[in-house]
Design a protein around this motif. Structure first.
Motif, PDB file in Angstrom:
ATOM      1  N   LEU A  48       0.806  -1.215   0.000  1.00  0.00           N
ATOM      2  CA  LEU A  48       0.000   0.000   0.000  1.00  0.00           C
ATOM      3  C   LEU A  48       0.841   1.268   0.000  1.00  0.00           C
ATOM      4  CD1 LEU A  48      -2.695  -1.270   2.494  1.00  0.00           C
ATOM      5  CD2 LEU A  48      -2.898  -1.056   0.038  1.00  0.00           C
ATOM      6  N   ALA A  49       2.161   1.144   0.259  1.00  0.00           N
ATOM      7  CA  ALA A  49       3.124   2.242   0.119  1.00  0.00           C
ATOM      8  C   ALA A  49       2.643   3.543   0.776  1.00  0.00           C
ATOM      9  CB  ALA A  49       3.437   2.480  -1.359  1.00  0.00           C
ATOM     10  N   PRO A  50       2.690   3.636   2.099  1.00  0.00           N
ATOM     11  CA  PRO A  50       2.168   4.824   2.797  1.00  0.00           C
ATOM     12  C   PRO A  50       2.738   6.157   2.313  1.00  0.00           C
ATOM     13  CG  PRO A  50       2.693   3.084   4.362  1.00  0.00           C
ATOM     14  CD  PRO A  50       3.210   2.626   3.038  1.00  0.00           C
ATOM     15  N   LEU A  51       4.042   6.204   2.060  1.00  0.00           N
ATOM     16  CA  LEU A  51       4.638   7.473   1.637  1.00  0.00           C
ATOM     17  C   LEU A  51       4.203   7.844   0.227  1.00  0.00           C
ATOM     18  CD1 LEU A  51       6.456   9.819   2.365  1.00  0.00           C
ATOM     19  CD2 LEU A  51       8.403   8.518   1.479  1.00  0.00           C
ATOM     20  N   LEU A 233      -6.402   2.615   0.722  1.00  0.00           N
ATOM     21  CA  LEU A 233      -6.657   1.643   1.780  1.00  0.00           C
ATOM     22  C   LEU A 233      -6.863   0.234   1.247  1.00  0.00           C
ATOM     23  CD1 LEU A 233      -9.070   3.661   4.114  1.00  0.00           C
ATOM     24  CD2 LEU A 233      -6.584   3.516   4.189  1.00  0.00           C
ATOM     25  N   GLY A 234      -7.247   0.099  -0.025  1.00  0.00           N
ATOM     26  CA  GLY A 234      -7.467  -1.219  -0.595  1.00  0.00           C
ATOM     27  C   GLY A 234      -6.167  -1.985  -0.737  1.00  0.00           C
ATOM     28  N   GLY A 235      -6.194  -3.273  -0.447  1.00  0.00           N
ATOM     29  CA  GLY A 235      -4.990  -4.105  -0.511  1.00  0.00           C
ATOM     30  C   GLY A 235      -4.804  -4.924   0.744  1.00  0.00           C
ATOM     31  N   PHE A 236      -5.553  -4.580   1.785  1.00  0.00           N
ATOM     32  CA  PHE A 236      -5.466  -5.316   3.040  1.00  0.00           C
ATOM     33  C   PHE A 236      -5.857  -6.778   2.861  1.00  0.00           C
ATOM     34  CE2 PHE A 236      -9.740  -3.693   2.619  1.00  0.00           C
ATOM     35  CZ  PHE A 236     -10.517  -4.778   2.953  1.00  0.00           C
ATOM     36  N   GLU A 237      -6.686  -7.058   1.841  1.00  0.00           N
ATOM     37  CA  GLU A 237      -7.180  -8.416   1.621  1.00  0.00           C
ATOM     38  C   GLU A 237      -6.076  -9.393   1.245  1.00  0.00           C
ATOM     39  OE1 GLU A 237      -6.292  -7.012  -2.257  1.00  0.00           O
ATOM     40  OE2 GLU A 237      -7.330  -6.010  -0.606  1.00  0.00           O
ATOM     41  N   SER A 238      -4.908  -8.870   0.844  1.00  0.00           N
ATOM     42  CA  SER A 238      -3.810  -9.755   0.432  1.00  0.00           C
ATOM     43  C   SER A 238      -3.225 -10.530   1.607  1.00  0.00           C
ATOM     44  CB  SER A 238      -2.718  -8.948  -0.275  1.00  0.00           C
ATOM     45  OG  SER A 238      -2.162  -7.973   0.578  1.00  0.00           O
ATOM     46  N   THR A 239      -3.636 -10.222   2.833  1.00  0.00           N
ATOM     47  CA  THR A 239      -3.175 -11.010   3.980  1.00  0.00           C
ATOM     48  C   THR A 239      -3.506 -12.488   3.792  1.00  0.00           C
ATOM     49  OG1 THR A 239      -5.257 -10.492   5.108  1.00  0.00           O
ATOM     50  CG2 THR A 239      -3.351  -9.120   5.656  1.00  0.00           C
ATOM     51  N   PHE A 398     -11.006  -3.965  -8.457  1.00  0.00           N
ATOM     52  CA  PHE A 398     -10.904  -4.261  -7.026  1.00  0.00           C
ATOM     53  C   PHE A 398     -12.263  -4.159  -6.339  1.00  0.00           C
ATOM     54  CE2 PHE A 398     -10.361  -2.484  -2.698  1.00  0.00           C
ATOM     55  CZ  PHE A 398      -9.798  -3.601  -2.090  1.00  0.00           C
ATOM     56  N   GLN A 399     -13.003  -3.109  -6.630  1.00  0.00           N
ATOM     57  CA  GLN A 399     -14.313  -2.938  -5.997  1.00  0.00           C
ATOM     58  C   GLN A 399     -15.294  -4.014  -6.451  1.00  0.00           C
ATOM     59  OE1 GLN A 399     -15.719   1.264  -5.589  1.00  0.00           O
ATOM     60  NE2 GLN A 399     -13.837   1.770  -6.672  1.00  0.00           N
ATOM     61  N   THR A 400     -15.181  -4.450  -7.707  1.00  0.00           N
ATOM     62  CA  THR A 400     -16.021  -5.544  -8.188  1.00  0.00           C
ATOM     63  C   THR A 400     -15.744  -6.818  -7.408  1.00  0.00           C
ATOM     64  OG1 THR A 400     -16.076  -4.607 -10.423  1.00  0.00           O
ATOM     65  CG2 THR A 400     -16.624  -6.943 -10.203  1.00  0.00           C
ATOM     66  N   LEU A 401     -14.484  -7.086  -7.136  1.00  0.00           N
ATOM     67  CA  LEU A 401     -14.102  -8.272  -6.379  1.00  0.00           C
ATOM     68  C   LEU A 401     -14.600  -8.204  -4.941  1.00  0.00           C
ATOM     69  CD1 LEU A 401     -10.498  -8.582  -7.809  1.00  0.00           C
ATOM     70  CD2 LEU A 401     -12.344 -10.238  -8.131  1.00  0.00           C
TER      71      LEU A 401
END
Length: 496
Positions: A48-51, A233-239, A398-401
């Motif tokens: 998600l690369a915060p910077l 914020l999207g990408g947390f699901e990769s856990t 992503f939103q479709t998924l």
């Protein structure tokens, strides 16, 4: 010759003739790793690369979204993702498979839609990779030209980075986790220094509570603000994709998922507030919309100093590298899952005997990305347009998924009684999540020009690829159901 001495050899099946789909599930290769909660959180945060988000997207939310109310937008979006995570993590606990979206949608909505969604997921991650590689090449080109007077084309730097990332992703996930973990900690430190300095100095007009008033929250367009914020914020699901590579996945994955959502939500909200304070509430919206790409570096120079701004430029590059390594690892594991299931060639599902990594899937992933870089370089498409379009189109995928997974939760637990899950977890929360994300997609479609810019042939191609990937996956699953039922049975990581 005596009949008793005559030996009739029994045919022995050759190993290279054995259909891997006919083997027991235990023979399927499994990835290995020992990541804990902290390592998994850092790995996902690197993606998600915060910077990069702070420098590239937070000013857009301020300038083109709901202005001074942007900090609250992140809190609302974080709550929405937490709502989705309720049902998502219920699936994680009850479906012990590493295929993530692909496996969960297959279990809930059937193997045909599951493979279609899996193909869509893989394309989404490839879009994210190629988009970020182009962005990285452009950033490094500008920095090297500015600081050293060397002017090489963006694609040269992108190709060099691809080789580096490929070498890292070939190794065990623990190696990548340590590497990106260091980078993420530096990113977080850089942003926290800016936040503390801004709050200590009071910004351009002093500390203000104006961003949290209803007037500010309802100003501008919350819908457009969310449109830009989803990608942050999207990408947390990769856990969930790392299930085979973490310790105690039933505990580690839920903890890491909620931790990533909470950290990024609060982090983004505070950083956005500090940018507004640094610019001054009366000027923030106008200044952020006028120069969104230069806003963050501008406020860091004002609040912390010129040397710190140079540090930010360097750390921004390492942030992008960590992001690329993380998203490459995710895409690689999707290819590995498809290969284990017989969708892709069996060899791509092999596991490195020493690293325990999907090494051949990693080579294939990076080869496709390298070829994509070459295609964009030869086509001479404006790289600024290319990475913006690919990233924006991927946002819709992503939103479709998210919607498909939310619906899959409801159907899966409806067919699986006796799990002990509450109606809130498996009906109410996922239903609300699906409805709200449908609303976001509709909103995105009505404001698509803000996210993707002026329509280009690449925009059309991007959406066409998404549609073809989903329909193609669905169609191939239907073909397997009729012509290769054993292969069809493997879809969704049903075995192994």
């Amino acid at each position: 010759m005596s009949e008793s001495r005559i030996k009739i050899p029994r045919p022995v099946p050759r190993a290279d003739r054995v259909d891997p789909l006919e083997q027991p599930a235990s023979t399927s290769p499994r990835l290995r790793g020992r990541m804990g909660t902290v390592a998994l959180v850092l790995t996902v945060m690197a993606y998600l690369a915060p910077l990069t988000a702070a420098a590239g997207y937070l000013p857009l939310v301020i300038g083109y979204g709901n202005g001074l109310g942007a900090p609250v937008t992140f809190l609302l979006l974080g709550a929405l993702f937490a709502l989705f995570a309720v049902g998502f993590l219920a699936l994680v606990r009850h479906i012990p498979k590493p295929g993530a979206f692909y496996a969960y949608i297959s279990e809930g909505l059937g193997k045909r839609i599951g493979l279609g969604a899996g193909a869509l997921t893989l394309v989404f991650y490839f879009f994210a990779m190629v988009s970020t590689y182009i962005f990285a090449g452009v950033q490094i080109q500008a920095m090297v030209q500015r600081d050293f007077g060397v002017d090489l084309q963006w694609w040269v730097w992108s190709a060099v980075i691809c080789v580096f990332v490929g070498a890292c992703s070939y190794r065990a996930i623990d190696f990548s986790a340590r590497l990106v973990g260091i980078v993420v900690c530096i990113e977080v430190a850089v942003i926290l220094i800016f936040d503390v300095a801004t709050l200590a100095k009071g910004g351009a007009e002093g500390i203000s509570a104006e961003p949290f008033t209803w007037t500010s929250i309802s100003s501008g367009s919350i819908a457009v603000a969310v449109l830009f914020s989803v990608g942050i914020l999207g990408g947390f699901e990769s856990t969930a994709i790392y299930r085979d590579e973490v310790r105690d996945p039933d505990r580690t994955i839920p903890r890491a998922t909620y931790a990533v959502i909470a950290i990024l939500t609060i982090f983004s909200s505070v950083a956005t507030y500090c940018i507004i304070i640094a610019l001054g509430p009366s000027n923030a919206v106008a200044m952020a919309s006028e120069d969104p790409s230069g806003t963050f570096t501008g406020v860091t120079q004002t609040m912390v100093g010129s040397f710190f701004t140079q540090v930010v430029s360097v750390v921004l590059i390492t942030s992008i590298l960590a992001c690329l390594l993380s998203v490459t690892n995710v895409a690689t594991r999707y290819i590995h899952s498809f290969s284990v299931d017989g969708v892709f060639p069996e060899k791509l599902g092999s596991v490195h005997p020493r690293h325990g990594s999907p090494h051949k899937a990693s080579l294939a992933t990076n080869a496709v990305v390298f070829a994509s870089i070459v295609v964009f370089a030869v086509s001479e498409i404006d790289p600024q347009v290319a990475y913006g379009v690919l990233g924006g189109v991927g946002n819709f995928a992503f939103q479709t998924l998210i919607i498909l997974v939310s619906i899959a939760v409801i159907f899966y637990f409806r067919r699986t009684p006796g799990t002990g899950q509450s109606a809130w977890r498996v009906v109410v929360a996922p239903a609300l999540s699906a409805i709200l994300f449908v609303g976001l997609i509709v909103n995105g479609a009505t404001h698509v020009e803000l996210l993707l810019g002026e329509p280009t042939p690449l925009t059309t191609i991007g959406f066409a690829v998404l549609i073809v990937s989903f329909v193609g996956g669905l169609g191939y699953a239907s073909f397997l159901a009729v012509r290769r039922p054993n292969s069809y049975a493997r879809l969704g990581r049903s075995k192994g």
